[in-house]
Scaffold this active site. Structure first.
Site, mmCIF file in Angstrom:
data_model
loop_
_atom_site.group_PDB
_atom_site.id
_atom_site.type_symbol
_atom_site.label_atom_id
_atom_site.label_comp_id
_atom_site.label_asym_id
_atom_site.label_seq_id
_atom_site.Cartn_x
_atom_site.Cartn_y
_atom_site.Cartn_z
ATOM 1 N N GLU A 17 11.005 -0.086 2.551
ATOM 2 C CA GLU A 17 10.462 1.267 2.688
ATOM 3 C C GLU A 17 9.959 1.565 4.103
ATOM 4 O O GLU A 17 10.000 2.706 4.550
ATOM 5 C CB GLU A 17 9.335 1.503 1.676
ATOM 6 C CG GLU A 17 9.815 1.616 0.227
ATOM 7 C CD GLU A 17 9.870 0.290 -0.502
ATOM 8 O OE1 GLU A 17 9.739 -0.778 0.165
ATOM 9 O OE2 GLU A 17 10.041 0.289 -1.730
ATOM 10 N N GLN B 197 2.364 -1.290 -10.711
ATOM 11 C CA GLN B 197 2.798 -0.584 -9.495
ATOM 12 C C GLN B 197 1.974 0.666 -9.229
ATOM 13 O O GLN B 197 2.504 1.700 -8.824
ATOM 14 C CB GLN B 197 4.300 -0.270 -9.533
ATOM 15 C CG GLN B 197 5.135 -1.535 -9.466
ATOM 16 C CD GLN B 197 6.605 -1.309 -9.135
ATOM 17 O OE1 GLN B 197 7.175 -0.287 -9.499
ATOM 18 N NE2 GLN B 197 7.220 -2.262 -8.466
ATOM 19 N N MET C 92 5.440 -9.226 26.105
ATOM 20 C CA MET C 92 4.286 -8.514 26.657
ATOM 21 C C MET C 92 3.008 -9.323 26.427
ATOM 22 O O MET C 92 2.147 -9.403 27.306
ATOM 23 C CB MET C 92 4.159 -7.121 26.052
ATOM 24 C CG MET C 92 3.101 -6.257 26.723
ATOM 25 S SD MET C 92 3.373 -6.067 28.486
ATOM 26 C CE MET C 92 4.350 -4.560 28.518
#
Lengths: 565, 161
Positions: A49, A112, A478
């Site tokens: 998702e 859920q 980085m």
């Protein structure tokens, strides 16, 4: 005729002009997926998702149209949070629809179940829980209206399963009316006049343009104003493409990894014209020493952005496009403009001197390791800049910002505010879905790419010819750079050399995989990749792991304290 | 500086957490908060007492206005207005001190709303200063319980015709 909630929902999306949704099914949204079985609109099936939200985000940034996401309740919903926060920080129009457990079960710790409205309250522009099917069309209308107007942003709509299954007559409202929501579009005429008088009285002006230029489609107006007034321009990371990167007035990006010219200009300007920018800490460096000589004009549609971080002398609340248009109308006679321009000669000489003193640079040795900047430059040359570039976060992002030139808005897509690793690849998918004929390049680090690598299956499924260029330095570059500069080279947990063989990985997914190990292999690999039109391609560039991003303003330092090459 | 801010919001679930979440998320503080429906049941009023320098207060006002559920924000600071809080104070009492307590109640135009052999419960309305004053006077008798509302405020009508 009565329709159920899921049918109503899809019909409302179609009426709203939605052509594509990014989603992943699950129990609570089964009624919607049943409607989608008949393909009333295009659904891109993702593999996670988070990928769906970044894709919708990339779609929105590439087109200006809102991205749309459908996911199920609970984990489906919580997996969207990083993507929503990413879009929120960068003001991206997006509507995320989540399934929810039936209303009777809400609060019962049902299977859920997650309080996604509660969870996303601080990272959405607004959100809704639909409790009655009668409210659904109105809420959808409002959601799109809020997401796309004013300062854009993500809106979440949580839809319980029983609402999706209930039936009712419906009418999609023509307009949304929200009492407490009336963005200001037109700038105050008095303030605009004051700003123009001030700008024309200054001798060292700088335009500092942000992502608002891109969001408001105001690049043309910005360019017109800069040219008419002969004012040098710097943009933020989010503003890249909002002003032509190859324009003689362009000084490059400012801030932590900005150009010497842009940072010196801001530190010496007497007139800082901030347009659609928000004085982020990565831009200002040490805040009380930022632009010390400047009178500040700030144009922004969001009143909270004004005087939040620095004092503003002439604030103008409004849509930057509308305000820039009004500013252009205020320009006096050509003769007085000529006079004004002549007065800036000294300033332009100074700006040129800074540019000549320190340009963005790196050294590529023919027999040495591949320099990541070299790869970016070759990508730029191969596409002549005609590409949509997405980035991950970190060194890859900064080099992509510095060494690729963006002449058009919506061609540089990056997670600026939240700095979300794993954003760039799914965003590239979203951009390519929106613009099937465009060349879409995802510039990636080996660390970031692995955060959403599962979406390779999505890209293969929809035959998207995205070009992924991994600047593979086998480290989290980085963070490693900060450890090198500020933590005594103690490279704690930044080595990610245990990684997949990206060429084999690409092939395992059904994508193309290419690799360059030496500088002379870079151009042929890019050429080969550009020729692939039917599937994604991963280019694995083995680059120098010790290359650093310069210039760098260490955190908390003023902008003129740059570490230079 | 302390500010009393009145916020009209749409009367819907979750609106309180939008406001309180804004304050906590941005590091603003809330000294008191009172919420109730207005004459229009679709609208609620929140009265928030907060503290901050001008810059913080400006942000609070702007950030509140930015919330979709917020209809109107009004900062009473610097204008003529009336502020009220209500407190209920349960104070220990006995035969010797009853008269004295009652005279304090009288002076403050408070009310005794419950009596038991060993206590009085006093209801008092007023601004912060008045509530503090009566509390201090009652403290020596022994305050068993103290409950107060948040502050509410209303602008004074200008006196000119």
């Amino acid at each position: 005729m009565k329709k159920n909630g899921a049918q109503t929902f899809i019909e409302c999306l179609i009426k709203e002009g939605v052509d594509t949704v990014f989603g992943f099914p699950g129990g609570a949204v089964l009624p919607i997926y049943d409607v989608l079985y008949d393909e009333p609109l295009r659904h891109i099936l993702v593999r996670h998702e988070q990928g769906a939200v970044h894709m919708a985000d990339g779609y929105a940034r590439a087109t200006g149209r809102p991205g749309v996401v459908i996911v199920t309740s609970g984990p489906g919903a919580t997996n969207t949070v990083t993507g929503i926060a990413t879009a929120y920080m960068d003001s991206i129009p997006m509507v995320v629809f989540t399934g929810q457990v039936p209303t009777a079960l809400i609060g019962n710790d049902a299977f859920q179940e997650a309080d996604i409205v509660g969870i996303t309250r601080p990272c959405t522009k607004h959100n809704y829980l639909v409790k009655d099917i009668k409210d659904l069309p109105r809420i959808i209308k409002e959601a799109f209206y809020i997401a796309t107007t004013g300062r854009p942003g993500p809106v979440l709509v949580d839809m319980p399963k029983d609402v999706l299954m209930a039936s009712a007559e419906y009418k999609y409202p023509e307009k949304a009316h929200i009492e407490g929501y009336n963005p200001t579009y037109k700038g105050h005429p008095g303030q605009i006049k004051k700003a123009m008088d001030f700008i024309l009285s200054c001798k060292r002006p700088v335009i500092y343009a942000g992502g608002g230029i891109v969001l408001a489609n105001a690049a043309e107006e910005l360019c017109a104003l800069a040219v008419k007034l002969n004012i040098p321009v710097t943009t933020t990371l989010m503003g890249l493409g909002g002003f032509p990167g190859t324009h003689p007035l362009f000084m490059g990006m400012l801030g932590m990894h900005g150009t010497f010219t842009a940072n010196m200009a801001v530190m010496n300007t007497d007139c800082l014209i901030a347009v659609g920018a928000r004085f982020d800490d990565r831009v200002t460096g040490k805040i009380d020493e930022f632009a010390p000589y400047a009178g500040v004009v700030h144009v922004d549609i969001d009143p909270t952005s004004i005087s939040k971080n620095i004092r503003v002398d002439i604030p103008i609340v409004g849509d930057v496009k509308a305000v820039l248009k009004d500013m252009l109308k205020h320009l006096g006679a050509a003769a007085s403009l000529r006079e004004h321009k002549k007065g800036l000669d000294e300033w332009h000489k100074q700006v040129d001197a800074w540019t000549n003193a320190h340009r963005l640079s790196y050294k590529q040795e023919a027999k040495g390791k591949i320099k990541p900047q070299f790869v970016i430059e070759k990508l730029y040359e191969a596409t002549k800049g005609r590409a949509v570039v997405t980035t991950e976060v970190g060194q890859n992002q900064m080099w992509a910002a510095q060494f690729f030139k963006y002449d058009k808005p919506r061609t540089f897509i990056t997670s600026g505010g939240l700095g979300t690793m794993g954003f760039g690849f799914p965003a590239a998918i979203g951009a390519q879905v929106a613009l099937p004929d465009a060349t879409v390049i995802g510039i990636a680090g080996d660390g970031s790419l692995q955060m959403n690598i599962q979406e390779l299956a999505t890209a293969v499924q929809y035959k998207l010819p995205i070009k992924i260029a991994i600047l593979n330095n086998m480290v989290l570059g980085m963070v490693r750079q900060w450890q090198e500069f500020f933590y005594d080279k103690r490279y704690s947990h930044t080595c990610v050399s245990v990684a997949p063989d990206f060429v084999k990985l690409a092939e395992a997914y059904g994508a193309a995989g290419l690799r360059a190990k030496t500088p002379d292999e870079v151009v042929p690999v890019i050429k080969e990749a550009m020729a692939i039109k039917d599937r994604p391609v991963i280019m694995d560039f083995k680059v120098d792991p010790f290359e650093d991003v310069y210039p760098m303003v260490p955190a908390g330092q003023p902008l003129n304290k740059m570490l230079l090459v | 500086m302390r500010h009393t801010i009145s916020v009209l919001v749409t009367n819907e679930f979750g609106v309180l957490s939008r406001i309180s979440g804004l304050f906590s998320g941005r590091g603003f503080n809330i000294e008191s908060l009172s919420v109730a429906e207005t004459l229009d049941p679709a609208v609620s009023r929140m009265t928030i007492v907060t503290r901050g320098d001008d810059k913080v207060i400006e942000q609070i006002n702007k950030q509140l206005n930015k919330l979709i559920s917020v209809i109107k924000v009004h900062d009473f600071t610097g204008e003529e207005h009336i502020e009220r809080e209500l407190a209920m104070i349960k104070v220990s009492s006995n035969q010797e001190n009853r008269a004295e307590i009652l005279s304090i109640v009288d002076i403050f135009r408070a009310k005794v709303v419950d009596v038991s052999p060993r206590s009085y419960t006093i209801e008092v309305t007023g601004d912060e200063e008045k509530l503090r004053a009566i509390t201090e006077l009652l403290r020596p008798f022994g305050i068993k319980e103290y409950v107060s509302t948040g502050r509410i405020a209303m602008a004074r009508t200008p006196k000119q015709r």
